[in-house]
Design a protein around this motif. Sequence first.
Motif, short mmCIF file in Angstrom:
data_model
loop_
_atom_site.label_atom_id
_atom_site.label_comp_id
_atom_site.label_asym_id
_atom_site.label_seq_id
_atom_site.Cartn_x
_atom_site.Cartn_y
_atom_site.Cartn_z
N LYS A 235 0.88 -1.17 0.00
CA LYS A 235 0.00 0.00 0.00
C LYS A 235 0.92 1.22 0.00
O LYS A 235 1.81 1.34 0.83
CB LYS A 235 -0.87 0.03 1.25
CG LYS A 235 -1.71 -1.22 1.46
CD LYS A 235 -3.05 -1.09 0.80
CE LYS A 235 -3.96 -2.26 1.19
NZ LYS A 235 -5.23 -2.23 0.46
N MET A 237 1.47 5.18 0.43
CA MET A 237 0.94 6.45 0.93
C MET A 237 1.76 7.59 0.34
O MET A 237 2.96 7.71 0.61
CB MET A 237 0.99 6.49 2.46
CG MET A 237 0.52 7.82 3.03
SD MET A 237 0.71 7.93 4.82
CE MET A 237 -0.88 7.38 5.37
N GLU A 346 -8.74 4.76 3.12
CA GLU A 346 -7.98 3.75 2.39
C GLU A 346 -7.97 4.03 0.90
O GLU A 346 -7.02 3.68 0.20
CB GLU A 346 -8.57 2.36 2.66
CG GLU A 346 -7.68 1.23 2.17
CD GLU A 346 -8.18 -0.15 2.55
OE1 GLU A 346 -7.61 -1.12 2.03
OE2 GLU A 346 -9.13 -0.27 3.33
N LEU A 349 -4.89 5.61 -0.77
CA LEU A 349 -3.64 4.86 -0.92
C LEU A 349 -3.53 4.26 -2.32
O LEU A 349 -4.53 3.90 -2.93
CB LEU A 349 -3.57 3.72 0.11
CG LEU A 349 -3.60 4.11 1.59
CD1 LEU A 349 -3.55 2.86 2.45
CD2 LEU A 349 -2.46 5.04 1.95
#
Length: 542
Positions: A235, A237, A346, A349
């Motif tokens: 993931k 960021m 979420e 991301l």
Amino acid sequence: MLDANPNAEIVSKTQARAVNVAAGVGLLNVLKSNLGPRGTLKLLVGGAGQLKLTKDGLVLLKEMQIQHPTAILIARTATAQDDITGDGTTSTVLLCGELLRQADRHISEGVHPRILVEGLEKAREEALKYLNEIKTTFPADGEGESMIDNRDLLTSIALTSLATKLDYDSSLSLSESLVSAVQCIYAGADSPIDLSRIEVMPMSRSTNDSRFINGIVLDHGARHPDMPDVLHNCKIMTLNCTLEYEKTETQSGFYYSSAEEREKLVESERKWLDERCKQIIDFKRSVCKDGESFVIINQKGVDPLSLDIFAKEGILCLRRAKRRNMERLTLACGGSPIHSLQDIEESQLGYAGKVSQVTLGEDKFTFVEDCKSAKSCTMLLQGPNEHSLNQAKDAIKDGLRALKNALEDNAVVSGAGAFEVATAMHLQMNVLPTVKGKQKLGIQAFCDALLIIPKTLADNSGLDVQDTLLKLQDEHVASKMLVGLDVKTGEAILPSDEGIWDNVRVKRQSLYLSTVLASQLLLVDEVMRAGKQMGVKPPMDE
């Protein structure tokens, strides 16, 4: 002329034309040997001893010190050709020089330049019409196999461009990578193709293994030794928040009277940063399932203590990423930039299948790869020295522009000199008989000038120029097909079968620019160097 500036230098009539023709032919002779896949290289030496090996017409025209005013004008026109279409500089210079040479022959026999220019313009218009007739077009998206899905065709287009700048083996591997890159960023027939989404990343290594990466390569790595080097199912960021102490925007100071007060001040600052780090870690724990990793790429700073907190949690954190990389990161991985740690979701991301750090000497690189539906990508250029990297970089720029032009035109035209041979025959057989008077001479001069391209291809390949040209013309008349030159054997080939394709807009622009410039130069009857003293006041009469 008694009123003219006494410092002026004036070249008139026949001399002026001779000066212009000499400049065009001189530039033609310099660039002539570079044309085509069998062209030779030029070694450019700078004032401080810098060396550059190239056969790219644009690089030569930009790096050479040209003194002659007419030659400078031709060079600027040819570089404008590159700015507009990305290729065709050498062809434009050759065509312009040959047009001047052919026209000069007729003018010296008493034909007025204006009549000749009208003939050249008529021939140009007919050549452009013929180009539209013989170009190969493809179905639009949704109406059959469109050009973007035809990988073999796109590879052939890229290879035709690259093979004139690099050796064949390098061109073949690079053309495959370029097609993958363009297919990655292609957003549909109605959307412009933004080549800035393809990052070309040079990397000095002992191998020539350049490749396409479906993601981003960052030219820096993590600043903490305990952070993981390889992560899978990541993931991503994309952060734009500071994670270090910052100076205030206005000039201010903190005053304390004892060590305890100072400790409290430092503690409160640390507490503020720790809370931010804790927010990110809690968020990571809530979104990452088993087997998933978390990567933070921050545009602003991250202090060592914060890096240590992230390292203990198994998070890879990169700080001070470049702005252009941040923009391309969201295009490649998805998600959106995060400017505040409040209410993170979420959906903000991105995702990458693999994130790895590679160290080469003193340089660190971070590879963000295997992105789902990436809209930005990287061409990783590897070479043993700066010369080979620069050569490959120039060639890749031309290859990408060739693919972009072909997709935007949705058409290509046969290369290997086929278009020039066919157009010259079309003008002679179909257009010349319909024109009366001296204009015929202009059209004939245009026909002869067009053949400079196949002639030069044959000459650079060590073939007999006249034999080769006659062979191509005979084959074209017999087969009524677009016939080009095989530079290895000297035989006639069908470029469409061999996958040798040129861009329609490059041909169109080259024909237009070279004819306009040659026409303008033929109509010059005086060259004046005025000798005006710029910024100096004339002496006052006493």
